[in-house]
Enzyme design. Structure first.
Site, short mmCIF file in Angstrom:
data_model
loop_
_atom_site.label_atom_id
_atom_site.label_comp_id
_atom_site.label_asym_id
_atom_site.label_seq_id
_atom_site.Cartn_x
_atom_site.Cartn_y
_atom_site.Cartn_z
N ASP A 180 9.73 -34.63 -27.19
CA ASP A 180 11.03 -34.35 -27.80
C ASP A 180 11.94 -33.80 -26.69
OD1 ASP A 180 10.54 -31.58 -27.40
OD2 ASP A 180 9.42 -31.50 -29.28
N GLY A 218 7.89 -21.19 -32.10
CA GLY A 218 8.67 -21.15 -33.33
C GLY A 218 9.43 -19.88 -33.59
N ASN A 274 15.38 -21.05 -31.23
CA ASN A 274 15.19 -20.99 -32.69
C ASN A 274 16.16 -20.02 -33.36
OD1 ASN A 274 12.85 -22.75 -32.54
ND2 ASN A 274 11.79 -21.01 -31.62
N HIS A 287 10.52 -29.47 -25.57
CA HIS A 287 9.24 -29.02 -25.03
C HIS A 287 8.80 -29.87 -23.85
CE1 HIS A 287 9.38 -27.83 -29.33
NE2 HIS A 287 9.00 -26.67 -28.80
N SER A 293 8.20 -21.12 -27.99
CA SER A 293 7.27 -22.17 -27.52
C SER A 293 7.55 -22.64 -26.10
CB SER A 293 7.36 -23.39 -28.45
OG SER A 293 8.69 -23.89 -28.46
#
Ligand SMILES: *[C@@H]1O[C@H](CO)[C@@H](O)[C@H](O)[C@H]1NC(C)=O
Length: 263
Positions: A221, A69, A101, A224, A38
């Site tokens: 967050d 993801g 991830n 991102h 992402s």
């Protein structure tokens, strides 16, 4: 008649140098493919990945295949590396950037399908959820890189972007293990592969921006960025390419002048 090839090979043999010739035919206009998560992908809702901003700094087109993801493992299992294998032509450039991830343990019963097997080599884990054999980050990205190199493409292993390094107002520049893993993957693949330390380049940018300006780039967050943040993260990448950070990549030849200077 003795061709230049046999002369060259004779010369190599005489000097004791072993070389694996890979024919890279440079196209008039190669394409850059992006494989990542992402932080590189086209997202939305006030967020954006840096891959969407890369093309404006290059003289060649960019095809952004990054997907939110994903880890090296899930990108591989979903056939997404293979999809790019089907697209690349000799002379194209593939940038691979994962890490956000990839952490955690696949052994647990709650295996999320993304965690790689810990380690950087031939280690194999078994998913505690599905029984799937799970390999290391290096296994997945090096296998993909070798496929692209075999097609005459060149691969840039890029370290993951940092999270917000000024979270809480204190600069915490420690690098996750996948940064070093990406560097070692480039070394292991060898010819046709190179490494760019996008993590460190972006860390340098954030240090220069300071706490308030960096925090403003993370509206939701600590992972991102906003579109503005994504553009800066792309500029940090292009600057890294233009100053050989850490090593020369084939992208350097295609950076528009003047290259951005953000760190
Ligand atoms: C890349 O080079 C910079 C500057 O020398 C250094 O701080 C960084 O640790 C290097 N990255 C890696 C992964 O070795």
């Amino acid at each position: 008649m003795v061709s230049w090839v046999s002369l060259a090979l004779a010369g190599l043999a005489a000097s004791g140098v072993r070389a694996t010739p890979v024919k890279v035919t440079r196209q008039a206009s190669p394409t850059v493919y992006l494989a990542g998560d992402s932080t590189m992908a086209k997202t939305g809702n006030g967020l954006m990945g840096w891959g969407e901003y890369l093309a404006q700094y290059l003289t060649i087109p960019v095809v952004n295949k990054a997907i939110s993801g994903r880890s090296a493992r899930s990108y591989s299992n979903e056939g997404r590396f293979t999809e790019i294998t089907g697209l690349v032509k000799s002379g194209d450039i593939v940038i691979i950037e994962f890490g956000h991830n990839d952490g955690g343990s696949p052994n647990s019963a709650s295996d999320n399908g993304r965690s790689d097997c810990p380690g950087t080599g031939d280690e194999v884990c078994t998913s505690g959820k599905t029984g799937e054999l799970v390999y290391t980050f290096n296994h997945y990205v090096e296998a993909a890189a070798r496929e692209y190199v075999a097609k005459g493409a060149q691969v840039v292993l890029s370290s993951q972007t940092p999270n917000n390094l000024w979270e809480g107002g204190v600069f915490a520049p420690g690098a996750p293990r996948f940064v070093g893993y990406a560097a070692s993957a480039a070394k292991n693949v060898g010819q046709g592969a190179s490494f760019v330390d996008h993590f460190q380049a972006t860390a340098n940018l954030f240090l220069k921006l300071g706490s308030d300006a960096t925090n403003a780039l993370y509206p939701q967050d600590h992972t991102h960025t906003s579109p503005e943040g994504a553009n800066l993260v792309a500029e940090a990448f292009v600057q890294a390419v233009s100053v050989d950070y850490n090593g020369t990549t084939p992208l350097k030849d295609f950076v528009k002048s003047p290259a951005p200077v953000v760190w």
